[in-house]
Design a protein around this motif. Structure first.
Motif, mmCIF file in Angstrom:
data_model
loop_
_atom_site.group_PDB
_atom_site.id
_atom_site.type_symbol
_atom_site.label_atom_id
_atom_site.label_comp_id
_atom_site.label_asym_id
_atom_site.label_seq_id
_atom_site.Cartn_x
_atom_site.Cartn_y
_atom_site.Cartn_z
ATOM 1 N N VAL A 90 16.559 -43.595 -10.444
ATOM 2 C CA VAL A 90 15.424 -44.282 -10.288
ATOM 3 C C VAL A 90 14.361 -43.809 -11.149
ATOM 4 C CG1 VAL A 90 13.737 -45.295 -8.920
ATOM 5 C CG2 VAL A 90 16.232 -45.320 -7.978
ATOM 6 N N GLY A 91 14.021 -42.554 -10.830
ATOM 7 C CA GLY A 91 12.976 -42.067 -11.621
ATOM 8 C C GLY A 91 13.252 -41.525 -13.175
ATOM 9 N N THR A 92 14.502 -41.695 -13.394
ATOM 10 C CA THR A 92 14.724 -41.866 -14.974
ATOM 11 C C THR A 92 14.472 -43.112 -15.302
ATOM 12 O OG1 THR A 92 16.720 -40.106 -14.703
ATOM 13 C CG2 THR A 92 16.620 -41.542 -16.692
ATOM 14 N N ILE A 93 14.997 -44.309 -14.919
ATOM 15 C CA ILE A 93 14.737 -45.447 -15.343
ATOM 16 C C ILE A 93 13.293 -45.690 -15.545
ATOM 17 C CG2 ILE A 93 14.735 -48.164 -14.983
ATOM 18 C CD1 ILE A 93 17.514 -47.399 -13.617
ATOM 19 N N PHE A 94 12.431 -45.607 -14.522
ATOM 20 C CA PHE A 94 10.989 -45.442 -14.397
ATOM 21 C C PHE A 94 10.332 -44.849 -15.654
ATOM 22 C CE2 PHE A 94 6.679 -44.072 -13.283
ATOM 23 C CZ PHE A 94 6.176 -45.331 -12.896
ATOM 24 N N PRO A 105 6.184 -42.394 -3.682
ATOM 25 C CA PRO A 105 7.391 -43.069 -3.078
ATOM 26 C C PRO A 105 8.744 -42.480 -2.914
ATOM 27 C CG PRO A 105 5.959 -44.493 -4.025
ATOM 28 C CD PRO A 105 5.669 -43.234 -4.513
ATOM 29 N N LYS A 106 9.438 -42.637 -1.780
ATOM 30 C CA LYS A 106 10.868 -42.109 -1.571
ATOM 31 C C LYS A 106 11.897 -42.353 -2.598
ATOM 32 C CE LYS A 106 12.024 -44.960 2.352
ATOM 33 N NZ LYS A 106 12.652 -44.782 3.761
ATOM 34 N N ILE A 157 10.741 -33.737 -11.652
ATOM 35 C CA ILE A 157 9.511 -33.283 -11.059
ATOM 36 C C ILE A 157 9.135 -34.443 -10.023
ATOM 37 C CG2 ILE A 157 7.170 -33.109 -11.202
ATOM 38 C CD1 ILE A 157 7.953 -31.908 -13.947
ATOM 39 N N PHE A 158 9.514 -35.793 -10.411
ATOM 40 C CA PHE A 158 9.325 -37.030 -9.302
ATOM 41 C C PHE A 158 10.251 -36.617 -8.285
ATOM 42 C CE2 PHE A 158 7.712 -39.952 -12.721
ATOM 43 C CZ PHE A 158 6.143 -39.698 -12.401
#
Length: 489
Positions: free
Chosen positions: A379-383, A364-365, A353-354
């Motif tokens: 990146v989204g998975t880590i966050f 943010p891209k 979704i992000f």
């Protein structure tokens, strides 16, 4: 300004795609999501997310505190509301096989500001759900360790904060170590690939379905029909038994159904989304509803419903029968596996979704970056993994659970409305799957979801209002100015 806020994203019918062929455009030549999931894997993803907390955690609480044996009707009520929304999700997922779920659908029909509102609520649905289930997983895991005298001390298996009379109080715990550990492990699987995640999920789903079938097969002989009388206990106050209790119970167990929405977040990685997405969404929903009804009937028949209000109701029911002690240990293992798959699907859904929101410029891209080798939004998975671990480690399950249901109900209601709106605004779009009797089904989806949201969660409106305010502040400071659609306009 109002025109800009409600600008809609152009809808174009997606081409039929083959395995491995990306449909979503990549950003500046970056790697894109890869289509590897079959219809069977999508159904298993849905089952993986739906069958878990509902059976192993929430069923007993809903029966003991709200519905009694009529918890069966609560599951039917919640299942019907989800069926209305599920049909709408199926039409959108076949028409727009992208990763954003209700966020993307809202952007195409109701405008950017509504899409942001739904996307922000989906954070509640996925991120907070992963944390909520991780807390439940921790309880079963520590209970299983306790069977062998290896249980962790309470200070390392309990959140330091709890909600008492609407206020956060300190429990004496340090942090919930097992909850943090399971989130970290599952996020790692998600980092390395959707294919690996789907395979791991299929194995876990097989284990927990076998365990549930064993529970029903060996426990049904201990069902006492007297425990079902009265089937609908007399009302004792707001949300306490009677019809009001059935509705409140439906809102509680609605948490259990949120997983079928997660199927739609994988649309960008489905081999044949036009055919497979409706199968994945509606197939998993139908199977899980039947399973929930059967298990809740057996549970309330095994022992008086008032005794089921524990964090592990299935194990509690089995403890009453010494001959089934062996099955209790197997059920605990099944619960550990089952809740693991729920966390897995939730932690797969939120980064995707992000991913869609970042592609649209609303966040943010960096969240739209795809790993060049693993083809995952790494990146989204880590966050998401880090934030979910912190929530699971320090907050109680009760606080997290209600927020999840609230965000989910609003998302479902919006998708139901969006299908009817798009039918009116763009009637000529080719739709591989169409909601039957949409003029009836779509409004019923909106009304049932809003009804479940409105009644039971009145005490949480303040928290929901605060969450919404924070979301719109972020949109005003970043999303509105960086919106790719508005810049193109």
């Amino acid at each position: 300004m109002s025109v800009g806020l409600f600008v809609t994203k152009p809808v174009e019918p997606s081409p039929h795609v083959d395995a491995g062929e990306p449909v979503e455009g990549s950003l500046q030549g970056e790697a894109s999501l890869k289509r590897t999931l079959t219809a069977t894997q999508l159904v298993l993803l849905g089952i993986g997310a739906v069958i878990g907390a509902g059976i192993f955690v929430l069923t007993g609480h809903a029966a003991a505190a709200h519905a009694g044996p009529a918890i069966v009707l609560s599951f039917v009520f919640a299942g019907v509301a989800c069926a209305f929304a599920g049909l709408c999700y199926a039409e959108f997922a076949a028409l727009l096989p992208v990763s954003g779920s209700a966020y993307s659908y809202s952007y195409a029909t109701l405008g950017e500001i509504v899409a942001w509102f739904i996307g922000w609520n989906l954070v509640l649905e996925y991120l907070f759900a992963a944390s909520t289930v991780a807390v439940g997983w921790s309880s079963y895991f520590n209970s299983f360790l306790g069977s062998f005298g290896m249980a962790l001390p309470a200070s390392l298996a309990t959140a330091p904060l709890n909600v008492v009379d609407g206020k956060l109080v300190h429990t004496g715990g340090f942090f919930n170590l097992p909850a943090v550990a399971i989130v970290a492990a599952v996020a790692t699987i998600g980092y390395y690939g959707i294919k690996q995640s789907a395979v791991a999920n299929a194995v876990i789903v097989t284990i927990k379905v076998v365990v549930i079938l064993m529970f029903v097969a060996f426990s049904i002989q201990y069902v006492n029909p007297d425990n079902w009388v009265p089937f609908i206990p007399e009302n004792e106050g707001p949300g306490r038994f009677g019809y009001d209790g059935i509705v409140r119970g439906a809102a509680v167990v609605f948490f259990a159904y949120i997983g079928f929405d997660a199927v739609s977040t994988a649309a960008g990685e489905a081999k044949n989304p036009q055919r497979d997405m409706p199968i994945g969404i509606l197939g998993s929903l139908a199977i899980c509803t039947v399973v929930y009804i059967i298990v809740s009937a057996v549970l309330t028949g095994m022992m008086p419903y008032g005794l089921l209000g524990t964090p592990k109701p299935v194990a509690t029911a089995l403890e009453a029968y010494p001959a089934l002690t062996w099955l209790k240990h197997i059920v605990e293992l099944g619960a550990i596996a089952g809740l693991s798959s729920v966390i897995l699907v939730m932690l797969m859904g939120q980064p995707r979704i992000f991913f869609s929101m970042a592609q649209d410029g609303l966040i943010p891209k960096m969240f739209a970056k795809v790993h060049p080798k693993h083809h995952t939004p790494h990146v989204g998975t880590i966050f998401v993994g880090v934030v979910a671990a912190l929530l699971a480690g320090f907050l109680p399950i009760s606080f997290l659970g209600d927020l999840v249901s609230m965000g989910t109900l609003l998302a479902f209601a919006t998708v139901s409305a969006g299908v009817l709106i798009l039918r009116k605004t763009q009637p000529n779009l080719p739709r591989p799957f169409r909601v039957p009797f949409a003029i009836i089904i779509c409004p019923l989806g909106v009304l049932t979801c809003l009804y479940l949201f409105w009644q039971p969660f009145a005490e949480n409106w303040v928290v929901m209002t605060g969450w919404t305010f924070i979301g719109f502040v972020i949109y005003g400071l970043y999303g509105y100015r960086h919106s790719r659609l508005r810049r193109q306009g």
